[in-house]
Design a protein around this motif. Structure first.
Motif, mmCIF file in Angstrom:
data_model
loop_
_atom_site.group_PDB
_atom_site.id
_atom_site.type_symbol
_atom_site.label_atom_id
_atom_site.label_comp_id
_atom_site.label_asym_id
_atom_site.label_seq_id
_atom_site.Cartn_x
_atom_site.Cartn_y
_atom_site.Cartn_z
ATOM 1 N N PHE A 88 0.863 -1.312 -0.040
ATOM 2 C CA PHE A 88 -0.070 -0.137 0.132
ATOM 3 C C PHE A 88 0.882 0.908 0.055
ATOM 4 O O PHE A 88 1.761 1.393 0.919
ATOM 5 C CB PHE A 88 -1.170 -0.305 1.255
ATOM 6 N N SER A 89 0.948 1.807 -1.173
ATOM 7 C CA SER A 89 1.680 3.116 -1.253
ATOM 8 C C SER A 89 1.599 4.136 -0.199
ATOM 9 O O SER A 89 2.717 4.863 0.004
ATOM 10 C CB SER A 89 1.655 3.573 -2.695
ATOM 11 N N LEU A 90 0.387 4.515 0.025
ATOM 12 C CA LEU A 90 -0.008 5.535 0.886
ATOM 13 C C LEU A 90 0.828 5.280 2.498
ATOM 14 O O LEU A 90 1.309 6.323 2.859
ATOM 15 C CB LEU A 90 -1.621 5.531 1.305
ATOM 16 N N THR A 91 0.867 4.172 2.696
ATOM 17 C CA THR A 91 1.676 3.983 4.208
ATOM 18 C C THR A 91 2.960 3.194 3.989
ATOM 19 O O THR A 91 3.438 3.075 4.991
ATOM 20 C CB THR A 91 0.512 3.141 5.026
ATOM 21 N N GLY A 92 3.096 2.718 2.863
ATOM 22 C CA GLY A 92 4.378 1.891 2.695
ATOM 23 C C GLY A 92 4.293 0.568 3.309
ATOM 24 O O GLY A 92 5.273 -0.253 3.521
ATOM 25 N N THR A 93 2.967 -0.121 3.543
ATOM 26 C CA THR A 93 2.671 -1.365 4.163
ATOM 27 C C THR A 93 2.759 -2.639 3.206
ATOM 28 O O THR A 93 2.159 -2.480 2.046
ATOM 29 C CB THR A 93 1.343 -1.238 4.955
ATOM 30 N N GLU A 94 3.582 -3.499 3.591
ATOM 31 C CA GLU A 94 3.542 -4.605 2.579
ATOM 32 C C GLU A 94 2.895 -5.605 3.301
ATOM 33 O O GLU A 94 3.191 -5.868 4.666
ATOM 34 C CB GLU A 94 5.121 -5.018 2.418
ATOM 35 N N VAL A 95 2.108 -6.312 2.696
ATOM 36 C CA VAL A 95 1.199 -7.695 3.267
ATOM 37 C C VAL A 95 1.701 -8.754 2.630
ATOM 38 O O VAL A 95 1.943 -8.895 1.476
ATOM 39 C CB VAL A 95 -0.151 -7.322 3.064
ATOM 40 N N SER A 96 1.869 -9.897 3.420
ATOM 41 C CA SER A 96 2.112 -11.199 3.033
ATOM 42 C C SER A 96 1.582 -12.287 3.665
ATOM 43 O O SER A 96 1.112 -11.982 5.055
ATOM 44 C CB SER A 96 3.707 -11.307 2.781
ATOM 45 N N THR A 97 1.576 -13.638 3.228
ATOM 46 C CA THR A 97 1.046 -14.748 4.026
ATOM 47 C C THR A 97 2.374 -15.473 4.224
ATOM 48 O O THR A 97 3.369 -15.732 3.189
ATOM 49 C CB THR A 97 0.016 -15.596 3.351
ATOM 50 N N LYS A 98 2.518 -16.070 5.270
ATOM 51 C CA LYS A 98 3.598 -17.000 5.704
ATOM 52 C C LYS A 98 3.339 -18.229 6.235
ATOM 53 O O LYS A 98 2.253 -18.179 6.702
ATOM 54 C CB LYS A 98 4.658 -16.320 6.698
ATOM 55 N N ASN A 99 4.117 -19.282 6.375
ATOM 56 C CA ASN A 99 3.779 -20.485 7.212
ATOM 57 C C ASN A 99 2.467 -20.979 6.824
ATOM 58 O O ASN A 99 1.569 -21.353 7.562
ATOM 59 C CB ASN A 99 3.889 -20.392 8.726
ATOM 60 N N ARG A 100 2.327 -21.331 5.511
ATOM 61 C CA ARG A 100 0.953 -21.471 4.918
ATOM 62 C C ARG A 100 0.685 -23.210 5.076
ATOM 63 O O ARG A 100 1.627 -23.983 4.705
ATOM 64 C CB ARG A 100 0.666 -21.123 3.641
ATOM 65 N N THR A 101 -0.205 -23.675 5.542
ATOM 66 C CA THR A 101 -0.675 -25.090 5.727
ATOM 67 C C THR A 101 -2.121 -25.434 5.071
ATOM 68 O O THR A 101 -2.819 -24.525 5.609
ATOM 69 C CB THR A 101 -0.393 -25.686 7.050
ATOM 70 N N ALA A 102 -2.169 -26.371 4.541
ATOM 71 C CA ALA A 102 -3.458 -26.874 4.105
ATOM 72 C C ALA A 102 -3.791 -28.132 4.575
ATOM 73 O O ALA A 102 -2.812 -29.098 4.038
ATOM 74 C CB ALA A 102 -3.689 -26.220 2.497
ATOM 75 N N PHE A 103 -5.085 -28.389 5.254
ATOM 76 C CA PHE A 103 -5.280 -29.971 5.239
ATOM 77 C C PHE A 103 -6.381 -30.243 4.192
ATOM 78 O O PHE A 103 -7.559 -29.546 4.322
ATOM 79 C CB PHE A 103 -5.934 -30.014 6.777
#
Length: 194
Positions: A88-103
């Protein structure tokens, strides 16, 4: 009478061979998939952002032949690396997902001795990460995924597979309001069936 005997003999000959189609996909398997994900983040009241990421997904699965062509598999998929879900360029916030698990619950339909179509329903778990000015905030997120794909046997043990999944995570609050996250994932992999 001859026709009835011929028909019975044909069914008796074909039925075990048809059951062999599903049996070819039965058992424990492990695999590695190159996953190409497009992840989207949509905070309340703010335009959504998205990002593309390539990663390696590892899977383990046990499948059981239920009928001549039907297979049911149970498995787990682990995502490595971080899936970028936008900046998000306005706040410089980077968003991601980590440690993904699917059953995963994976019903399949053997269309031949070496090819199976499958569907997938997944219970998802991950860490949602928000990074602003080098400070990371993580929250546990969960959700549901749906997918479909194709698995082909190279020989009696080796296989390849193609898959497409749509994952939707439950809303999470990072302190600035609810955030919706989702991803669409195309995967290409190889594996080994024991």
């Amino acid at each position: 009478m001859k026709k009835a005997l011929l028909l019975a003999a044909s069914v008796a000959f074909i039925a075990p061979q048809a059951f062999a189609q599903a049996k070819n996909f039965e058992g424990f398997s492990v695999g590695a998939n190159l996953a190409v994900a497009k992840s989207t983040t949509e905070p309340t009241g703010v335009a959504s952002e998205s990002g593309n990421t390539n990663s390696l997904d590892l899977q383990a699965q046990y499948s059981l032949a239920l009928a001549p062509q039907f297979v049911l598999g149970l498995g787990v998929t682990l995502g490595t690396g971080n899936n970028n879900a936008g900046t998000f360029s306005l706040t410089g916030t980077e968003v991601s997902t980590k440690n993904r698990t699917a059953f995963d619950i994976i019903p399949g339909y053997a269309i031949s001795n070496s090819m199976m179509l499958f569907g997938k329903v997944s219970a998802l778990s991950a860490d949602g990460a928000s990074t602003t000015a080098g400070v990371e905030t993580k929250k546990s997120i969960s959700g549901v995924g749906y997918g479909f794909g194709l698995r082909g046997l190279i020989d009696k043990n080796m296989f390849y597979q193609l898959g497409y999944d749509i994952n939707k995570y439950n809303d999470v609050d990072f302190g600035t309001g609810n955030v919706k996250a989702s991803s669409s994932v195309f995967s290409l992999g190889v594996g080994y069936k024991f």
